[in-house]
Design an enzyme around this catalytic site. Structure first.
Site, short mmCIF file in Angstrom:
data_model
loop_
_atom_site.label_atom_id
_atom_site.label_comp_id
_atom_site.label_asym_id
_atom_site.label_seq_id
_atom_site.Cartn_x
_atom_site.Cartn_y
_atom_site.Cartn_z
N PRO A 138 -53.38 -22.68 9.90
CA PRO A 138 -53.60 -23.72 8.89
C PRO A 138 -54.58 -23.21 7.85
CG PRO A 138 -54.78 -24.23 10.93
CD PRO A 138 -53.94 -23.03 11.21
N CYS A 186 -63.68 -24.65 10.99
CA CYS A 186 -63.91 -24.57 9.55
C CYS A 186 -65.41 -24.72 9.26
CB CYS A 186 -63.12 -25.64 8.81
SG CYS A 186 -63.36 -25.61 7.02
N LYS A 238 -58.71 -25.43 17.85
CA LYS A 238 -58.94 -24.15 17.17
C LYS A 238 -60.43 -24.03 16.89
CE LYS A 238 -57.23 -21.26 13.37
NZ LYS A 238 -58.52 -20.80 12.82
N ARG A 240 -54.19 -14.97 6.46
CA ARG A 240 -53.99 -14.56 5.08
C ARG A 240 -52.83 -13.59 4.88
NH1 ARG A 240 -59.85 -12.56 4.24
NH2 ARG A 240 -59.76 -12.62 6.51
#
Length: 341
Positions: free
Chosen positions: A15, A98, A137, A232
């Protein structure tokens, strides 16, 4: 050849905010049928109080697809997990990795690694609200909470709440002093930590994330990990996904050429154009399709310069394709010819 019928977590696309939207996922599906795809992180507030079609809408072609949630309130996360099931998602994932200021201000994301009990309560509530798999995650640590003992406590506590799948970004996160981009690059990758985690929790599904740039590298990690998540690299060189179904999942399939991938994507693009979506919003996900190939510069320049113009349509894509040699458009990688960034 890898054995067939490997589970979706064997290979997944991470994500990524402002990237893995429904347009990106629709494009990736022209390259791979089996790879697990994730949404961008969606906050519980956006789902409970915002435009659900905008945040949650997706097409049948995107399966298997997982919804990543951002939040820390157990009741809100549970309600969003129930909604995810109603919308037809295949998995619900809780973001504990994050490091941005936005998520820190909301007390979720990577800072949740400092409160494993909060994560455990959230996972328990989510599992009580849905029959979908609930996964987490996370990083290998944050700030000074970066010992292996702390990581083990986090995983053990959350696993006891019923989580069976942990997607581990093999870097710690600094919650202050580094930007999200720097947090993806500066903290060193520590694959050995994730490998030890799998050894210590053999009954759990452990998926490695961070710095994996090729399918060849993914397969090396799959010798010990249950899955690999690519980030990426999947947008810098999306064509690497074209070999995934054959080389990772073991399917006896013909790989799509780059031309076939674009042609398969165009009906989706046309339908979205009719709904008022601008061309560049969809085609930006294809900019890396010809990475390292003749014609790549023409492809990117044409789409970038013309795709944002009012009324831009499929003719722009055709013009961009015209500058790419047929030898590139129609090439199929042979066995073992894994694309690299």
């Amino acid at each position: 050849m890898t054995a067939p019928l490997r589970p979706p977590h064997t290979l997944s696309v991470a994500p990524m905010m402002d990237w893995t939207d429904r347009h990106c996922r629709a494009f990736h599906r022209t390259l791979t049928r089996r790879t697990l795809l994730y949404t961008e992180m969606v906050t519980t507030g956006a789902i409970l109080h915002g435009d659900r079609e905008r945040h949650l809408g997706f097409g049948p072609v995107e399966h298997p697809v997982a919804l990543q949630l951002g939040g820390s309130d157990a009741a809100a996360l549970a309600e969003c997990a129930r909604i995810a099931q109603d919308w037809g998602y295949d998995e619900v994932n809780l973001n504990c990795g994050c490091p941005s200021d936005r998520v820190q201000n909301g007390s979720f994301g990577a800072c949740l690694m400092g409160t494993p009990d909060v994560v455990a309560r959230a996972v328990e509530a989510m599992r009580g609200a849905t029959s979908l798999p609930v996964t987490v995650k996370h990083r290998i640590g944050i700030d000074d909470l970066d010992s292996y003992d702390h990581l083990m406590r986090f995983v053990r506590t959350v696993a006891e709440a019923g989580c069976q799948t942990f997607i581990v970004h093999a870097r710690k996160a600094w919650l202050s002093g580094l930007s999200p981009k720097e947090n993806r690059e500066i903290p060193p990758l520590r694959y050995k930590v994730v490998r030890q985690l799998k050894a210590d929790f053999p009954h759990l599904t452990v998926v490695l994330n961070g710095g994996v740039l090729t399918l060849e590298a993914a397969q090396e990690h799959l010798a010990w990990a249950d899955g690999v998540m690519i980030g990426r690299a999947a947008y810098q060189d999306p064509y690497l996904l074209a070999a995934a179904d054959r080389d990772v999942f073991g399917e006896d399939v013909s790989l799509p050429t780059r031309r076939e991938a674009i042609e398969a994507f165009l009906p989706y693009v046309a339908a979205q154009l009719e709904q008022g979506q601008p061309l560049n919003r969809m085609m930006k996900h294809t900019l890396g399709l010809f990475a390292g190939q003749p014609g790549a510069r023409h492809w990117k320049r044409t789409l970038s310069e013309q795709g944002h113009r009012p009324g831009a349509g499929l003719e722009v894509v055709r013009e961009a394709l015209a500058g790419v040699p047929d030898s590139v458009l129609d090439a199929r990688p042979g066995v073992g010819e894994i694309q690299a960034v």
